[in-house]
Design a protein around this motif. Sequence first.
Motif, short mmCIF file in Angstrom:
data_model
loop_
_atom_site.label_atom_id
_atom_site.label_comp_id
_atom_site.label_asym_id
_atom_site.label_seq_id
_atom_site.Cartn_x
_atom_site.Cartn_y
_atom_site.Cartn_z
N PHE A 42 -10.28 8.36 -1.81
CA PHE A 42 -9.27 8.89 -2.73
C PHE A 42 -7.95 8.11 -2.62
CE2 PHE A 42 -5.66 11.84 -3.34
CZ PHE A 42 -5.85 12.16 -4.69
N PHE A 43 -7.47 7.95 -1.39
CA PHE A 43 -6.18 7.26 -1.22
C PHE A 43 -6.32 5.76 -1.50
CE2 PHE A 43 -5.26 11.07 1.46
CZ PHE A 43 -4.22 11.56 0.66
N SER A 44 -7.50 5.20 -1.29
CA SER A 44 -7.72 3.80 -1.67
C SER A 44 -7.64 3.64 -3.18
CB SER A 44 -9.08 3.32 -1.16
OG SER A 44 -9.11 3.28 0.25
N MET A 45 -8.18 4.59 -3.91
CA MET A 45 -8.09 4.56 -5.37
C MET A 45 -6.64 4.68 -5.83
SD MET A 45 -11.06 4.26 -7.03
CE MET A 45 -11.04 5.24 -8.53
N LEU A 46 -5.87 5.57 -5.19
CA LEU A 46 -4.46 5.70 -5.57
C LEU A 46 -3.70 4.42 -5.24
CD1 LEU A 46 -3.45 9.36 -4.59
CD2 LEU A 46 -4.23 8.46 -6.78
N ASN A 47 -4.00 3.80 -4.13
CA ASN A 47 -3.36 2.52 -3.79
C ASN A 47 -3.66 1.46 -4.84
OD1 ASN A 47 -2.11 3.39 -1.44
ND2 ASN A 47 -3.80 2.77 -0.12
N GLN A 48 -4.92 1.45 -5.31
CA GLN A 48 -5.30 0.47 -6.32
C GLN A 48 -4.58 0.75 -7.65
OE1 GLN A 48 -7.09 -2.28 -5.96
NE2 GLN A 48 -6.72 -2.77 -8.13
N LEU A 49 -4.50 2.01 -8.03
CA LEU A 49 -3.79 2.37 -9.26
C LEU A 49 -2.31 1.99 -9.14
CD1 LEU A 49 -5.41 5.87 -9.90
CD2 LEU A 49 -5.66 3.86 -11.38
N ILE B 255 -0.56 7.64 10.46
CA ILE B 255 -0.89 7.99 9.08
C ILE B 255 -0.32 9.37 8.79
CG2 ILE B 255 -2.76 8.38 7.44
CD1 ILE B 255 -4.50 6.57 9.14
N PRO B 256 0.62 9.48 7.85
CA PRO B 256 1.21 10.78 7.55
C PRO B 256 0.22 11.68 6.84
CG PRO B 256 1.99 9.13 6.00
CD PRO B 256 1.19 8.40 7.02
N LEU B 257 0.37 12.97 7.06
CA LEU B 257 -0.48 13.95 6.38
C LEU B 257 -0.01 14.13 4.95
CD1 LEU B 257 -2.80 16.05 6.75
CD2 LEU B 257 -1.00 17.74 7.21
N VAL B 258 -0.92 13.96 4.02
CA VAL B 258 -0.64 14.21 2.60
C VAL B 258 -1.60 15.28 2.13
CG1 VAL B 258 -0.57 13.22 0.29
CG2 VAL B 258 0.11 11.82 2.26
N GLY B 259 -1.06 16.36 1.58
CA GLY B 259 -1.92 17.48 1.21
C GLY B 259 -2.30 18.29 2.44
N ARG B 260 -3.43 19.00 2.35
CA ARG B 260 -3.97 19.82 3.44
C ARG B 260 -3.02 20.97 3.83
NH1 ARG B 260 -9.35 18.15 3.77
NH2 ARG B 260 -9.56 16.03 4.61
N ALA B 261 -2.08 21.32 2.95
CA ALA B 261 -1.10 22.35 3.30
C ALA B 261 -1.78 23.69 3.58
CB ALA B 261 -0.07 22.50 2.17
N GLN B 262 -2.74 24.05 2.77
CA GLN B 262 -3.42 25.34 2.98
C GLN B 262 -4.18 25.34 4.30
OE1 GLN B 262 -5.87 26.14 -0.46
NE2 GLN B 262 -4.14 26.85 -1.69
N ARG C 250 0.85 -1.20 0.00
CA ARG C 250 0.00 0.00 0.00
C ARG C 250 0.87 1.24 0.00
NH1 ARG C 250 -4.91 0.19 3.96
NH2 ARG C 250 -3.28 0.24 5.52
N LEU C 251 0.63 2.08 -0.97
CA LEU C 251 1.42 3.30 -1.09
C LEU C 251 1.06 4.29 0.02
CD1 LEU C 251 3.44 4.84 -2.88
CD2 LEU C 251 1.49 5.71 -4.17
N PHE C 252 -0.25 4.41 0.27
CA PHE C 252 -0.74 5.34 1.30
C PHE C 252 -1.42 4.54 2.41
CE2 PHE C 252 -0.80 7.88 -2.61
CZ PHE C 252 -0.07 9.00 -2.21
N PRO C 253 -0.90 4.57 3.63
CA PRO C 253 -1.60 3.92 4.75
C PRO C 253 -2.89 4.65 5.05
CG PRO C 253 0.28 5.19 5.55
CD PRO C 253 0.35 5.22 4.05
N ILE C 254 -3.94 3.88 5.33
CA ILE C 254 -5.24 4.53 5.55
C ILE C 254 -5.84 4.02 6.85
CG2 ILE C 254 -7.47 5.10 4.49
CD1 ILE C 254 -6.31 4.23 1.82
N LEU C 255 -6.77 3.08 6.74
CA LEU C 255 -7.43 2.56 7.94
C LEU C 255 -6.60 1.46 8.58
CD1 LEU C 255 -11.05 2.29 6.50
CD2 LEU C 255 -10.24 3.99 8.11
N ARG D 66 -16.66 12.04 10.88
CA ARG D 66 -15.76 10.90 11.10
C ARG D 66 -15.09 10.49 9.79
NH1 ARG D 66 -17.88 5.02 13.32
NH2 ARG D 66 -15.87 4.17 13.98
N TYR D 67 -13.84 10.08 9.88
CA TYR D 67 -13.05 9.57 8.76
C TYR D 67 -12.63 10.64 7.75
CZ TYR D 67 -14.67 4.95 10.29
OH TYR D 67 -14.97 3.83 11.02
N ILE D 68 -12.82 11.90 8.06
CA ILE D 68 -12.48 12.93 7.09
C ILE D 68 -11.04 13.41 7.25
CG2 ILE D 68 -13.05 15.08 8.31
CD1 ILE D 68 -14.17 14.07 4.74
N GLY D 69 -10.35 13.00 8.34
CA GLY D 69 -8.93 13.31 8.48
C GLY D 69 -8.58 14.31 9.56
#
Length: 531
Positions: free
Chosen positions: A240-247, A14-21, A4-9, A44-47
């Motif tokens: 979103f991150f599950s889709m990236l993991n699948q790709l 879980i490292p922060l990816v994005g959300r810089a602004q 898995r590229l991005f750890p999720i559940l 819930r689950y929104i980060g």
Amino acid sequence: MTERLFPILGTEDIPLVGRAQLLDRIWSDLTKPTPSNLSVVGPRYIGKTVLLKALADRARETDSPYKVVVYWEVGCNPPQSDDQFRADLCDQLHHALGCDATKHSELRTELAEEKSHSTLKEVLDWLDKDGDKVLMIWDGFDKPLSQGHLTAPLFGQLRSYFNESSHTIVTAARALQSELAADKKVEDSPFWNMFDLNPVRVGPLETDDFQAAFKKAGFSPQRGGEPELKNWTGGHPILFFSMLNQLHSSNDMEFDNTHVNNAAKSVGQTLAEFMDTLWASCSADAKATYRSLVEHQELACNTVTRETQLALTSQSLASESGSKLKPACKLIQEHVQASKGQQGGIKRGFATSQDYESNIRELLELRLSHAKRPVNNRLHKLVRQSISHLPDDPDDCLNNLTRIEELSLDVVWQFEANSDGQLPADVISAWTSSPCDRDRTVKERMDSNDWRIPSDRLQQILILERLTGSRKDFTPLAKKISKDTYVLLNAIHSFRNRTEHTDGQQMPVGVAASALLLCIELLSCLEKELA
């Protein structure tokens, strides 16, 4: 590639990816000459937790104005009393001061020896005087608030820690904390006045967050790839991150819309249980609106309550486009449509105990929505808040029963008692005549010559039993209240005893639902009788 590229559940860190602004906006508010106390709000689950842990890490950097950082996941093991809250807060501060054990050894010793308000105040005042600014981050603060075990005096003390010092606090919850408070005095506490009026709302990922994820992982979206990814996920972080993991696992690092569509088929299957949970967290109004939205593909915003709009957009289920509300997440849309096709009516929706527990909340919320003219808005809110704990936290469902009973009785006596709080003269005349004068409850009133409504709630219910003619030999003399209202209040009082004397017994979902249905029907009776 299968990792898995991005750890999720199911992962601890879980490292922060994005959300810089969003993180920059929070940090800017916390580092102003006069920092703002902030309330972070999101479903819930929104980060929220990932964001706040990243905020804590940033606050611990060498150039930070904060010398002590307390990150407390208060929702994981919520305090069950004011004393426990203070003790837990002492432990959290003790741990945070351990980062500079030599400098703060005396303060740590004091926190360990006596876990009280005076100790907390003394330590925080000393740190403030010494120029060691403290940043408190309380994650999951909605849990202890909605349980109703914390009282207004505690929040007065908490206010003194921050309002009179340079220390700052950030709290996180699934809704505005003051709205979540079960206790009216907590809801109205000046503690909330310390916070910025505009909460920090954490919602779906945005374009900049997408780009940050692509850059981090080395993705190169091709024609139609990124828009299709947004269409399928709505920007929900888990999806979103599950889709990236699948790709990534398919080696589709240069993906287009076809790659995304193929990935969606797999993710839709593997995340079916998660999407069930996501859908179950929606209120009955939100579910009904979403089904209509999917059917019509858009709704005018002015036809949907702001509360429902926010519930749908914050969960990535819908997006606002001008004055229109539109579906935003094809994964959820297909999942809900498939689930609807499988349900086949009420029999399948409640076919098993598990189905019953999964769907009973929506049924109760729909029944509650039938009350068009609530006799008391706070009473209505307390019942709605109690229902929201189903099905995951049945032990918390009945925490509001005492307040519901007391507020209902207060409403009753506004109509049934005189303005001076006494029973009407015609009631006293009837009860002091045979055969009512032999009744124990009446005799106690006669012996003391006191016909005021007593403060004891059980005594009030006994009086209401007689006033509504629900007791043998008593004629109904109530102006408005029916026997049904008495019976419901009496049953709620019995459930209240069950919640106050649990003896360690867990509350079954079905039992909690039964008590809440009594509360809903009580509101319905009061609405009809007192409208």
